[in-house]
Design a protein around this motif. Structure first.
Motif, PDB file in Angstrom:
ATOM      1  N   LYS A 158      -0.081   5.445  -5.567  1.00 36.69           N
ATOM      2  CA  LYS A 158       0.077   6.864  -5.901  1.00 36.69           C
ATOM      3  C   LYS A 158      -1.288   7.503  -6.127  1.00 36.69           C
ATOM      4  O   LYS A 158      -2.250   6.818  -6.474  1.00 36.69           O
ATOM      5  CB  LYS A 158       0.919   7.015  -7.168  1.00 36.69           C
ATOM      6  N   LYS A 215      -1.821   9.727  -0.123  1.00 34.04           N
ATOM      7  CA  LYS A 215      -1.023   8.556   0.261  1.00 34.04           C
ATOM      8  C   LYS A 215      -1.779   7.584   1.169  1.00 34.04           C
ATOM      9  O   LYS A 215      -1.528   6.386   1.141  1.00 34.04           O
ATOM     10  CB  LYS A 215       0.260   9.019   0.940  1.00 34.04           C
ATOM     11  N   TYR A 216      -2.703   8.078   1.962  1.00 40.33           N
ATOM     12  CA  TYR A 216      -3.362   7.245   2.960  1.00 40.33           C
ATOM     13  C   TYR A 216      -4.854   7.036   2.746  1.00 40.33           C
ATOM     14  O   TYR A 216      -5.485   6.330   3.512  1.00 40.33           O
ATOM     15  CB  TYR A 216      -3.163   7.861   4.351  1.00 40.33           C
ATOM     16  N   SER A 255       0.811  -1.221   0.000  1.00 41.12           N
ATOM     17  CA  SER A 255       0.000   0.000   0.000  1.00 41.12           C
ATOM     18  C   SER A 255       0.847   1.275   0.000  1.00 41.12           C
ATOM     19  O   SER A 255       0.410   2.299  -0.507  1.00 41.12           O
ATOM     20  CB  SER A 255      -0.971   0.010   1.177  1.00 41.12           C
ATOM     21  N   ASN A 256       2.051   1.218   0.523  1.00 43.10           N
ATOM     22  CA  ASN A 256       2.899   2.418   0.515  1.00 43.10           C
ATOM     23  C   ASN A 256       3.432   2.742  -0.878  1.00 43.10           C
ATOM     24  O   ASN A 256       4.018   3.794  -1.080  1.00 43.10           O
ATOM     25  CB  ASN A 256       4.043   2.276   1.525  1.00 43.10           C
ATOM     26  N   LYS A 257       3.208   1.882  -1.841  1.00 43.83           N
ATOM     27  CA  LYS A 257       3.638   2.132  -3.224  1.00 43.83           C
ATOM     28  C   LYS A 257       2.527   2.743  -4.072  1.00 43.83           C
ATOM     29  O   LYS A 257       2.751   3.107  -5.218  1.00 43.83           O
ATOM     30  CB  LYS A 257       4.128   0.839  -3.865  1.00 43.83           C
TER      31      LYS A 257
END
Length: 189
Positions: free
Chosen positions: A46, A73-74, A42-44
């Motif tokens: 955009k 991002k979140y 999930s941190n990838k």
């Protein structure tokens, strides 16, 4: 309320039979990921990435899949269902409730597009959920909202863009899935 649900079901079935959307003729996508896999990646994600969920035959409202968009991002932004307008939720929480999905990324998403795209999100997130023709911005449903964001952003930047794979009157999550304008984001885990 019951009449509204019956009307929606009739509209969805009629649309599928008339060929007004590609969900009924789209082959089932064969590289779905599980929600545990997206959680790890999930941190990838955009801004502008589209998450398309697989069809769920247990509920008429899920026969066409579902789509939502990464708005920061979140957060995931979406028009999830009747009686619920635009809704943002934490991406991890949202993904933990999904069975299978894939992620699409617009090939030409750059800084200029991002700026205009974010402006259009803020202008369109105060509408109600309703099944409308795809260029109608008086209300939105899940995939039409995403289509409209891309269409309007491109228009604001001076070019035409129709990310609906079949160019029909309505746009479904599978129309986005089959669009030539997106890359399927494959995460290495």
């Amino acid at each position: 309320m019951i009449n509204s649900i019956k009307l929606l079901i009739a509209l969805l079935i009629a649309t599928a039979f008339l060929g007004g959307c590609s969900a009924s003729n789209a082959p089932e996508f064969n590289t779905w990921k599980s929600h545990q896999q997206l959680y790890q990646a999930s941190n990838k994600l955009k801004i502008g990435d589209i998450i398309v969920t697989s069809k769920d035959w247990t509920s008429p409202l899920s026969w066409f899949g579902h789509s939502a968009i990464i708005v920061n991002k979140y957060k995931v932004g979406e028009y999830p269902q009747f009686c619920t307008g635009y809704y943002e939720t934490d991406v991890i929480l949202w993904l933990s409730k999904k069975k299978k999905f894939t992620v699409l990324r617009y090939k030409a998403f750059n800084k200029k597009f991002t700026t205009a795209f974010l402006k259009n999100i803020s202008k369109t997130k105060h509408k109600q959920y309703k099944i409308v023709e795809k260029t109608d911005n008086s209300a939105f449903y899940c995939s039409q909202y995403i289509w409209y964001l891309y269409w309007k952003t491109a228009k604001d930047l001076g070019y035409d863009l129709d990310i609906d794979a079949d160019g029909g009157y309505f746009v479904t999550p599978y129309d986005l899935l089959n669009s030539k304008y997106f890359d399927r984001v494959l995460f290495t885990l």
